[in-house]
Design an enzyme around this catalytic site. Structure first.
Site, PDB file in Angstrom:
ATOM      1  N   GLU A 430      14.868  46.445  -4.887  1.00 16.83           N
ATOM      2  CA  GLU A 430      16.046  45.663  -5.265  1.00 16.83           C
ATOM      3  C   GLU A 430      15.942  44.188  -4.869  1.00 16.83           C
ATOM      4  O   GLU A 430      16.792  43.669  -4.160  1.00 16.83           O
ATOM      5  CB  GLU A 430      17.301  46.274  -4.618  1.00 16.83           C
ATOM      6  CG  GLU A 430      17.680  47.634  -5.170  1.00 16.83           C
ATOM      7  CD  GLU A 430      18.406  47.588  -6.496  1.00 16.83           C
ATOM      8  OE1 GLU A 430      18.401  46.522  -7.153  1.00 16.83           O
ATOM      9  OE2 GLU A 430      18.974  48.620  -6.887  1.00 16.83           O
ATOM     10  N   GLU A 508      14.669  56.630  -7.795  1.00 17.75           N
ATOM     11  CA  GLU A 508      15.875  57.172  -7.164  1.00 17.75           C
ATOM     12  C   GLU A 508      16.662  57.898  -8.244  1.00 17.75           C
ATOM     13  O   GLU A 508      16.820  57.398  -9.347  1.00 17.75           O
ATOM     14  CB  GLU A 508      16.754  56.064  -6.557  1.00 17.75           C
ATOM     15  CG  GLU A 508      16.080  55.342  -5.402  1.00 17.75           C
ATOM     16  CD  GLU A 508      16.901  54.187  -4.811  1.00 17.75           C
ATOM     17  OE1 GLU A 508      18.141  54.199  -4.961  1.00 17.75           O
ATOM     18  OE2 GLU A 508      16.290  53.283  -4.232  1.00 17.75           O
TER      19      GLU A 508
HETATM   20  C1  IPT Z   1      20.105  51.922  -4.533  1.00 16.08           C
HETATM   21  C2  IPT Z   1      19.275  51.426  -3.399  1.00 16.08           C
HETATM   22  O1  IPT Z   1      17.961  51.177  -3.794  1.00 16.08           O
HETATM   23  C3  IPT Z   1      19.262  52.342  -2.252  1.00 16.08           C
HETATM   24  O2  IPT Z   1      18.773  51.640  -1.147  1.00 16.08           O
HETATM   25  C4  IPT Z   1      20.621  52.914  -1.992  1.00 16.08           C
HETATM   26  O3  IPT Z   1      21.504  51.883  -1.676  1.00 16.08           O
HETATM   27  C5  IPT Z   1      21.113  53.610  -3.196  1.00 16.08           C
HETATM   28  O4  IPT Z   1      21.161  52.750  -4.267  1.00 16.08           O
HETATM   29  C6  IPT Z   1      22.512  54.147  -3.047  1.00 16.08           C
HETATM   30  O5  IPT Z   1      22.722  54.896  -1.915  1.00 16.08           O
HETATM   31  S1  IPT Z   1      20.814  50.488  -5.241  1.00 16.08           S
HETATM   32  C7  IPT Z   1      22.193  50.988  -6.165  1.00 16.08           C
HETATM   33  C8  IPT Z   1      23.188  49.884  -6.219  1.00 16.08           C
HETATM   34  C9  IPT Z   1      21.738  51.350  -7.531  1.00 16.08           C
END
Ligand code: IPT
Length: 983
Positions: A430, A508
């Protein structure tokens, strides 16, 4: 002397440290400086006492353990924020109120190091493996330099400064600094020296650095080592097991010179390394002065035609994102906890970890090599806070930050490059797109062509080797899978055309916050269907709950805002497949089944079963497949099946005739279960550990005629409270369509960004406060029929129901017919009967899907059985209380309370062919909804029983799509036939 001005706002890498080198296991002497240090905390850089802190250790300082975080050890408090920044975006400055921790200690130099140092050209290095966020380092009054990169290793040459005794080391650490702008990961702010500190002897003529790549050629089965060793003169390379004993020329002292070609060593035929076959060979590099050992895994990572391969075979990454987190110690590593994590992962069929969002403790890499886990090793970089200012001034695009970016990736890759487990380098998380990201990628490509590059933050994918996305919808994943199958459009840009040829991963997905993640099975169907999709990583492995003690000594788990933070993100940090104490959440059990390496498909006639081997490299010879047929809770036949299927192959086996069900319908169910379990012991599980399960379930349902012999004395419907079975009903049955909102229910799904979260829609529609009106009643000695209407305050949406109760010989029959009345615009959370029984719950025995809870979109990890659940497993102890604990497909259940028990059976004749969902909870839904922490829930006094005809799925709206339409519950008419009786 007093230290120079502590500059915590300068753009760039740290200064004064050595260039990065690989982590090596050496016989050169080392001395730990871990242990108790002196410590003092200043509220601000402006408040640091102007004293002579480095002259000695006199004075009234406190003590603090290294490694550790000061704010988990009595100096200040932890704080949690995610994307939002805890201070103004005013780079490179932190605010004035920025705690500064001064650490110091004395030490005598270990004589073994002294002996080495006495030899000309030998050196002594001082190594820090992790200091958050920026430090100035001093030895015996001299400033050695500074560190930037909290989860990166920094070494300083102290040869000329260190003395045999009376050394004073001082480390001045800033909680926030310029580095914070590059380290805004979603986690607690935890300053301090949180990884080890050590002194290392570097003998003259020793092996300062090495870069060893072990390639495996899948077409010949041969291995080849590419060896570069930083030493003056020659180095002997031995792998006894392979009969390798060679001498190669060093690239010179210091660090490996990667502009020089490596020495190539033909290793002959080798067994390759993969996550499924973590075969390592012990290699020894030696000179007259030093001996270094490495564990080498031969493997080849490649991508061609959009397919990610390891050793020439396509692989599927069944992944999780792992932060380092310990509820007491924060990001301080412990080997025991790292092993526990990996063993739990392996036991749950996980084969890949993204080290979100920084390189883990160096020992974690050794464990990943040893147990067999593919790693995406991620650089310590995240500038997510710039999202708040539309990415204006993002450091990724600003050349003045370039060296800071490059330093971070060099330290990441160099430290970890000798590990077989690492198959992808990730540039960070990010941080948007920009020339500094490109510069990092270019450096990695030049330095280590043996691995692929990952970065999600730039969807053009111009710098990377895999296309990566987080939380795309199912539909988008399908499109991405599909596009690789079709020719690139003639008007596609070059980037677009290139991206289409890359393997795809979801770095993710499946946000595991609270009762979650729903819809994972549907994602995995896409992963399996499209060759381009190389895998996916659940967010995230572990909840970051922080343990504290209250006045009575009770241990409580805390989340964001609990420490008085003014900027925080609540419980968004409690989003793991395991709790901070590594208790399994139901989401992990679900995921394990979804990604299982073996799938059984049993034919409807039970004559045969297809066995699908989803391992990428191995056959099934390490597994024993057993079958078992249960009829109404009794095992009627069982045995073992001979199955054989090569990696990624499917085979069909005939099933023995005893596995088939009779024509005669079962009372409850006739179930055939196939289980694949480990034959032998592995490093992560005992023999008999089940890796996959398949079932064929044929259910029956007892039929009961109305009007059997009355036993009115047992079921006096006029009594209040009345008795069901032997349980006393203190709140009589009524309809319920609401649930205690889950974290996902409280969030607006990405598929419906303009609509309020379901929790809000339910509250607005007042489903949580329906009122009942008795519209009519008829009774005689054995039967009672009641007509009810449950309505919502202020609205005309209601539900009409006819409750027909009848006393029968062995219990009380209920025929319930339900019909929505008026307009229902919002989907229900569920539809069921709620009642409260006297006394806290003590257990639940049931025939249905279990043993754990499930919801319609998290139903993979459960299987049909005759299960027994104790009091502590009835509901999930979510840190923030919410709906949990529903057991689905239930046909026969006995609910036991402190004072009685009731058995409930589902009879044929309702609309509930799939059985009912039973939830037995020590708390009512209003209490669950209104309580912010598990530790604040009152001691249970009653049993809250729900018998649901339908339940909404849970989705993953906290980060990603909400409940898929097929798992929602629009208003509908239903009926159910139940028999309540003594247990
Ligand atoms: C995404 C992040 O990469 C991760 O660190 C964590 O924050 C996760 O989301 C949520 O728990 S960023 C999200 C705004 C898509």
């Amino acid at each position: 002397m007093s230290a120079a001005i502590f500059d915590v706002a300068r753009i760039g890498p740290g200064e004064g440290s050595e260039p990065p080198r690989s982590r090596l296991r050496s016989d050169a002497p080392a001395q730990t400086l871990d242990g108790t240090w002196q410590f003092r905390l200043s509220a601000s850089v402006l408040d640091i006492p102007d004293d002579t802190w480095l002259d000695g250790v006199a004075g009234n300082w406190a003590e603090l353990g290294v490694p550790g975080h000061w704010n988990l050890n009595g100096f200040g408090l932890p704080a949690y924020s995610n994307v939002q920044f805890p201070f103004p975006i005013d780079p490179p400055h932190p605010p004035d109120r920025n705690p500064i921790g001064d650490y110091r200690r004395t030490f005598e130099l270990d004589p073994a190091l002294e002996t080495v140092a006495a030899v000309a050209d030998s050196r002594i290095l001082l190594r820090f493996d992790g200091v958050e966020s920026a430090a100035d380092v001093f030895l015996n009054g001299a400033r050695l330099g500074s560190t930037r990169g909290s989860r990166l290793t920094h070494e300083f040459d102290v040869t000329d400064l260190v003395r045999p005794s009376g050394n004073v080391i001082g480390v001045r650490v800033a909680k926030f600094s310029d580095a914070t702008y590059l380290e805004n990961q979603d986690m607690w702010w935890l300053p301090g020296i949180f990884r080890s500190v050590a002194l290392l002897a570097r003998p003259a003529g020793g092996i300062d650095d090495a870069f060893v790549t072990a390639d495996y050629d899948p077409t010949t089965g041969r291995g080849e080592l590419a060896v570069r060793v930083a030493t003056d003169g020659e180095v002997r390379v031995r792998i006894d097991e392979l009969g390798i004993d060679m001498v190669v020329r060093g690239t010179g002292p210091g660090i490996v010179d990667t502009t020089l070609a490596p020495a190539l060593i033909d290793a002959g035929e080798v067994s390759p390394w993969s996550a499924e076959t973590p075969r390592l060979y012990e290699a020894v590099l030696s000179t007259a002065a030093e001996r270094v050992s490495l564990r080498v895994g031969f493997r080849r990572v490649a991508s061609a035609g959009g397919i990610l391969t390891v050793n020439g075979r396509p692989v599927t990454l069944r992944g999780v994102n792992r932060h380092e987190h310990d509820p007491e110690h924060g990001r301080v590593h412990s080997e025991a906890l790292a092993r526990r994590d990996i063993e739990l992962m392996k036991q749950h069929n996980i084969n890949a970890v993204r080290t979100s969002h920084y390189p883990p403790h160096p020992d974690f890499l050794d464990l990943a090599d040893e147990y067999g886990l593919y790693l995406i090793d991620e650089c310590d970089l995240e500038t997510h806070e710039y999202e708040y200012v539309e990415w204006r001034g993002n450091p990724s695009t600003d050349p003045t930050w370039r060296e800071a970016f490059l330093d971070r990736i060099r330290r990441t890759v160099t430290r970890d490059r000798n590990h077989a487990a690492v198959i992808l380098w990730s540039l960070g998380n990010e941080s948007g797109a920009g020339s500094n990201i490109t510069a990092m990628a270019d450096w990695v490509r030049g330095h280590d062509p043996s691995r692929l590059i990952h970065y999600e933050g730039d969807w053009s994918s111009r710098d990377v080797d895999v296309y990566s996305r987080m939380y795309p919808s199912h539909e988008e994943v399908r499109r991405i899978g599909e596009e690789a199958l079709h020719p690139v459009a003639f008007d596609a840009t070059a980037d677009e055309a290139r991206r289409r040829g890359l393997p795809f991963i979801l770095c993710e997905f499946g946000h595991a916050m609270g009762n979650s993640p729903g819809g994972t099975k549907e994602y995995w169907e896409l992963v399996e269907r499209y060759p381009r999709i190389a895998g996916a990583f659940v967010w995230e492995w572990v909840e970051h709950g922080i343990a504290v003690r209250d006045e009575t000594g009770r241990r409580l788990i805390r989340y964001g805002g609990d420490f008085g933070e003014s900027v925080h993100d609540h419980n968004f940090v409690i989003d793991g497949l395991v709790s901070a104490d590594r208790e399994l959440r139901p989401g992990l059990v679900d995921y394990a089944a979804i990604i299982a390496p073996v799938v059984f498909e049993i034919a409807a006639d039970r004559r045969e079963a297809a066995v699908i081997n989803r391992y990428d490299h191995i056959d099934l010879s390490h597994l024993r497949v057993q079958w078992r047929r249960e009829r109404d809770g009794v095992v009627v036949a069982e045995g073992e099946l001979e199955v054989a299927a090569a990696a990624r192959e499917r085979s069909v086996v005939a099933l023995p005739s005893e596995a088939r069900d009779d024509r005669r319908a079962p009372e409850v169910a006739d179930v055939l279960t196939l289980e694949a379990a480990l034959r032998g012991e592995t490093s992560w599980a005992a023999p008999g550990h089940v890796v996959a399960r398949g079932q064929h379930v044929r259910t029956g349902a007892p039929v009961r005629e109305d009007g059997t012999a009355p036993a009115a004395e047992l079921f006096d419907l006029r009594a209040r409270p009345f008795v069901l079975g032997t349980a006393r009903v203190i709140d009589p049955p009524r309809l319920g369509i609401w649930r205690a909102p889950t974290d996902n229910d409280r969030a607006a799904g990405w598929d419906e960004p303009d609509l309020p979260p379901y929790a809000e829609r339910w509250a607005t529609a007042r489903m949580d406060r329906m009122l009942t009106r008795l519209r009519g009643r008829e009774r005689d000695d054995v039967a009672l029929t009641a007509w009810t209407r449950d309505g919502t305050p202020s609205y005309d949406a209601a539900i009409d129901a006819v409750w027909s109760w009848r006393a029968v010989e062995d219990g009380l029959l209920l025929h319930l017919d339900i019909e929505p009345h008026g307009p229902w615009e919002v989907d229900w959370a569920r539809l069921g009967i709620d009642l409260t029984l006297e006394g806290a719950p003590v257990g639940l025995d049931f025939a249905g899907y279990g043993p754990g809870p499930s919801y319609p979109d998290t139903d993979s990890g459960v299987h049909f059985g005759w299960h027994r659940v104790g009091a502590s497993d009835l509901v999930t102890p979510h840190v923030r209380p919410q709906e949990s604990g529903s057991r689905r497909g239930v046909r026969d259940a006995t609910i036991r309370t402190e004072t009685g028990a009731v058995r409930v059976r589902v009879l044929r004749g309702g609309s509930t062919d799939a059985g009912v969902a039973v939830t037995v909870s020590p708390w009512d839904r209003r209490t669950l909804a209104d309580t912010t922490h598990a530790s604040l829930l009152p001691a249970p006094t009653a049993t809250h029983l729900s018998i649901d005809i339908a339940q909404s799925g849970v989705g993953t709206a906290t980060c990603g799509p909400g409940v898929l339409p097929r798992y929602r519950v629009p208003a509908f008419a239903a009926s159910v036939r139940l028999l309540f009786s003594p247990a």
